[in-house]
Design an enzyme around this catalytic site. Structure first.
Site, PDB file in Angstrom:
ATOM      1  N   HIS A 211     -31.702  -7.944 -43.767  1.00  0.00           N
ATOM      2  CA  HIS A 211     -32.467  -6.442 -44.612  1.00  0.00           C
ATOM      3  C   HIS A 211     -32.020  -6.484 -45.918  1.00  0.00           C
ATOM      4  O   HIS A 211     -31.573  -5.798 -46.971  1.00  0.00           O
ATOM      5  CB  HIS A 211     -31.913  -5.363 -44.102  1.00  0.00           C
ATOM      6  CG  HIS A 211     -30.256  -5.339 -44.167  1.00  0.00           C
ATOM      7  ND1 HIS A 211     -29.594  -5.986 -42.935  1.00  0.00           N
ATOM      8  CD2 HIS A 211     -29.211  -4.541 -44.707  1.00  0.00           C
ATOM      9  CE1 HIS A 211     -28.231  -5.716 -43.078  1.00  0.00           C
ATOM     10  NE2 HIS A 211     -27.970  -4.865 -44.606  1.00  0.00           N
TER      11      HIS A 211
HETATM   12  C1  UD1 Z   1     -26.745  -0.646 -47.253  1.00  0.00           C
HETATM   13  C2  UD1 Z   1     -25.043  -1.120 -47.067  1.00  0.00           C
HETATM   14  C3  UD1 Z   1     -25.383  -2.710 -46.955  1.00  0.00           C
HETATM   15  C4  UD1 Z   1     -25.384  -2.788 -45.452  1.00  0.00           C
HETATM   16  C5  UD1 Z   1     -26.143  -1.330 -45.222  1.00  0.00           C
HETATM   17  C6  UD1 Z   1     -26.630  -1.523 -43.968  1.00  0.00           C
HETATM   18  C7  UD1 Z   1     -24.895  -1.032 -49.924  1.00  0.00           C
HETATM   19  C8  UD1 Z   1     -24.871  -1.669 -51.415  1.00  0.00           C
HETATM   20  N1  UD1 Z   1     -25.384  -1.600 -49.483  1.00  0.00           N
HETATM   21  O1  UD1 Z   1     -27.514  -0.996 -47.283  1.00  0.00           O
HETATM   22  O2  UD1 Z   1     -23.712  -3.750 -47.487  1.00  0.00           O
HETATM   23  O3  UD1 Z   1     -25.601  -3.845 -44.689  1.00  0.00           O
HETATM   24  O4  UD1 Z   1     -27.076  -0.613 -45.622  1.00  0.00           O
HETATM   25  O5  UD1 Z   1     -27.650  -1.218 -43.192  1.00  0.00           O
HETATM   26  O6  UD1 Z   1     -24.743  -0.313 -49.855  1.00  0.00           O
HETATM   27  N2  UD1 Z   1     -33.647   3.722 -45.956  1.00  0.00           N
HETATM   28  C9  UD1 Z   1     -34.230   4.780 -44.555  1.00  0.00           C
HETATM   29  N3  UD1 Z   1     -33.825   5.353 -43.794  1.00  0.00           N
HETATM   30  C10 UD1 Z   1     -32.248   5.164 -44.203  1.00  0.00           C
HETATM   31  C11 UD1 Z   1     -31.762   4.597 -44.924  1.00  0.00           C
HETATM   32  C12 UD1 Z   1     -32.133   3.897 -46.010  1.00  0.00           C
HETATM   33  O7  UD1 Z   1     -35.790   4.991 -45.219  1.00  0.00           O
HETATM   34  O8  UD1 Z   1     -31.793   6.611 -42.992  1.00  0.00           O
HETATM   35  C13 UD1 Z   1     -34.713   2.903 -47.252  1.00  0.00           C
HETATM   36  C14 UD1 Z   1     -33.987   3.637 -48.384  1.00  0.00           C
HETATM   37  O9  UD1 Z   1     -35.007   4.563 -48.224  1.00  0.00           O
HETATM   38  C15 UD1 Z   1     -34.210   2.120 -48.955  1.00  0.00           C
HETATM   39  C16 UD1 Z   1     -33.759   1.901 -48.005  1.00  0.00           C
HETATM   40  O10 UD1 Z   1     -33.679   1.722 -47.003  1.00  0.00           O
HETATM   41  O11 UD1 Z   1     -36.066   1.847 -49.332  1.00  0.00           O
HETATM   42  C17 UD1 Z   1     -31.892   0.410 -48.236  1.00  0.00           C
HETATM   43  O12 UD1 Z   1     -31.600   1.932 -48.457  1.00  0.00           O
HETATM   44  P1  UD1 Z   1     -29.706   1.764 -49.135  1.00  0.00           P
HETATM   45  O13 UD1 Z   1     -29.316   2.856 -48.376  1.00  0.00           O
HETATM   46  O14 UD1 Z   1     -29.483   1.886 -50.280  1.00  0.00           O
HETATM   47  O15 UD1 Z   1     -29.504   0.001 -48.656  1.00  0.00           O
HETATM   48  P2  UD1 Z   1     -29.189  -0.735 -47.219  1.00  0.00           P
HETATM   49  O16 UD1 Z   1     -30.070  -1.639 -47.801  1.00  0.00           O
HETATM   50  O17 UD1 Z   1     -29.505   0.158 -46.333  1.00  0.00           O
END
Ligand code: UD1
Length: 370
Positions: A211
Site C-alpha cells: 500500500h
Molecule cells: C497510513 C500510514 C502508513 C500505514 C497505513 C496503514 C501515514 C503517513 N501513513 O497510510 O504508515 O502503514 O496507514 O494502513 O500516516 N482510505 C480509505 N479509507 C480509509 C482510510 C484511507 O479509503 O479508511 C484511503 C484515503 O482516502 C486515501 C488513502 O486511502 O486515498 C490513503 O490513506 P491515508 O490515511 O492517507 O494513508 P495510508 O496509505 O492508509
C-alpha cells in the site's frame, strides 16, 4: 480523593490499535490512571477502523475526530488543530502516541504545544529514507517525546545517534507491544483457518500486502508488480487483501480483471493473522508485517529497498528483496533458504506491562528503583 493522572492515547490508522491496546489494557487493569482514547479519523472505513475495536482490549474511542483523507500536510494539520482543542478540554497529564502515521506526529505536536508530556510507543525506528512520510513522522515525534518506548537495540542506537535521550528525556527498551497483541490472539486466529475462505491450503499460498505511496508514484511500477504477482500465482496461489488506496489504483488501471490473484477487502485482525500464520510466505511493503512473520516464523519478503526494522532481518525471517518487481518471481526459489528464526529479546508478550511500568514511573505513581 486526589484526582488520578489522566493519560490520553491518540490513534488514527490501522496499525496504531495493536500497538496501543496492550498498554491501554495494562494501565486500565492497574487502575492508577484515568484513560481516554482519541481517534483522529485518519482511517474511517468500517473495515479499516471499527472492526478492530471488537477484537482488541480497547474501548470505543471516547473522542472521535473526523479528519479523513487529504494531502499529508492537510491531514496532519487538521489533526493538529483538532487534537490541540481536545487536549485543552481534557487537560491530560500524558499523551501516548504510537508508530509513525500522520496522526502520531499530530498528536505529539499538539501535546507539546499545550505543554503536555508525550510518550512514544515504537520509538527509534529509522529507514533513513527522508522522502517517506513515516520517516518524518517518527523522527520528529521522537524529538518531541519525553518518554520513548523502544522495541529493539537498533532503535536505542538510532536515538543515541540523534542525541536522544537529552536531559529531559527517557528511553526505555520495553519490547514490542504489537507482539503482545499477536500472542494474545494467535490461538483464536489459528482456529479460524481463514485460508479455507479463499479455497487455498495451509502452507500452499503466498499472502501479499502492498500500500505504500512509492508503488503508485513511479510510472509502470504497479503494473509490473501485478504482472510479477500474476506469474507467481501460476506456481503458488496468491491471496491479496487490498488497502483502499491499492484497490483504487488497481481499478483505475484496469488491473483487477483477468488476474488469477485472489483479491479481498481489508481483513479483520484475527483473519489476517490466521492468513499470515498459515502462509508459505508473505510479500509486503509494510513495516509491521515483517515483525509479525518473524514471531510466526513465516518467511517474509519485503518489497522495498530498505527496512526500518533491521532486527527482523538480523534475527527474524525477513528478506529485503528491493522494489524491483522482478524479485517477486524468484520468491519460490528462496522459500527454502536457511534463515534465522530467533525471536528478538522482549518480544515476549509482556511489553505492555513494561510500558505501563515506564508510564507509571514517569507519572511518579510508583517508586523509582534506586
Ligand atoms: C497510513 C500510514 C502508513 C500505514 C497505513 C496503514 C501515514 C503517513 N501513513 O497510510 O504508515 O502503514 O496507514 O494502513 O500516516 N482510505 C480509505 N479509507 C480509509 C482510510 C484511507 O479509503 O479508511 C484511503 C484515503 O482516502 C486515501 C488513502 O486511502 O486515498 C490513503 O490513506 P491515508 O490515511 O492517507 O494513508 P495510508 O496509505 O492508509
Amino acid at each position: 480523593m486526589a484526582r488520578r493522572p489522566l493519560v490520553a492515547h491518540v490513534v488514527g490508522a490501522r496499525p496504531n490499535y495493536m500497538k496501543v491496546a496492550p498498554v491501554y489494557a495494562e494501565l486500565e487493569r492497574r487502575g492508577r490512571v484515568e484513560q481516554r482514547l482519541i481517534h483522529t479519523g485518519q482511517h474511517y472505513d468500517v473495515i479499516m477502523k471499527d472492526v478492530f475495536f471488537s477484537e482488541l482490549p480497547l474501548p470505543r474511542p471516547h473522542v472521535e475526530l473526523h479528519i479523513g483523507s487529504g494531502s499529508p500536510g492537510d491531514q496532519t494539520g487538521r489533526a493538529l488543530i483538532e487534537l490541540e482543542r481536545v487536549f485543552l478540554e481534557l487537560d491530560p497529564d500524558l499523551v501516548v502516541v504510537a508508530g509513525d502515521v500522520n496522526s502520531t506526529l499530530a498528536g505529539a505536536l499538539a501535546a507539546v504545544k499545550v505543554a503536555v508530556a508525550v510518550c512514544h510507543i515504537e520509538a527509534g525506528l529509522r529507514s533513513f529514507e527522508w522522502d517517506l512520510p513515516e520517516e518524518h513522522n517518527r523522527r520528529i515525534t521522537d524529538h518531541l517525546s519525553t518518554l520513548l518506548l523502544t522495541h529493539s537495540d537498533e532503535a536505542n542506537e538510532n536515538l543515541a545517534a540523534e542525541g536522544i535521550p537529552s536531559e529531559d528525556q527517557q528511553v526505555d527498551l520495553v519490547g514490542n507491544t504489537m507482539i503482545d497483541t499477536l500472542l494474545a490472539n494467535i490461538d483464536a486466529a489459528r482456529a479460524l483457518e481463514a485460508c479455507r475462505d479463499f479455497g487455498v491450503e495451509r502452507q500452499h499460498y503466498v499472502l501479499v500486502t502492498l500500500h505504500r505511496q512509492r508503488l503508485f508514484a513511479e510510472p509502470g511500477l504497479l503494473q509490473r508488480t501485478l504482472h510479477a504477482l500474476d506469474v507467481l500465482s501460476s506456481s503458488l496461489p496468491v491471496v491479496f487483501p487490498l488497502h483502499p488506496r491499492t484497490r483504487g489504483a488497481l481499478e483505475a488501471n484496469g488491473l483487477l480483471a483477468d488476474s488469477e490473484i485472489l483479491f479481498a477487502d481489508p481483513l479483520p485482525y484475527r483473519q489476517f493473522l490466521s492468513l499470515q500464520a498459515d502462509a508459505a510466505a508473505v510479500i509486503t511493503d509494510s513495516g509491521g508485517v515483517p515483525e509479525e512473520t518473524t514471531v510466526l516464523r513465516v518467511p517474509c519478503f519485503t518489497l522495498r529497498d530498505h527496512t526500518d526494522r533491521p532486527v527482523t532481518v538480523r534475527l527474524g525471517t525477513n528478506t529485503v528483496i528491493g522494489q524491483d518487481p522482478a524479485a517477486i518471481e524468484s520468491v519460490p526459489s528462496l522459500l527454502n533458504l536457511q534463515r534465522s528464526t530467533q525471536i528478538p529479546p522482549f518480544w515476549d508478550g509482556r511489553a505492555g506491562e513494561r510500558a505501563a511500568d515506564a508510564v507509571e514511573r514517569l507519572l511518579t505513581l510508583v517508586e523509582v528503583p534506586a
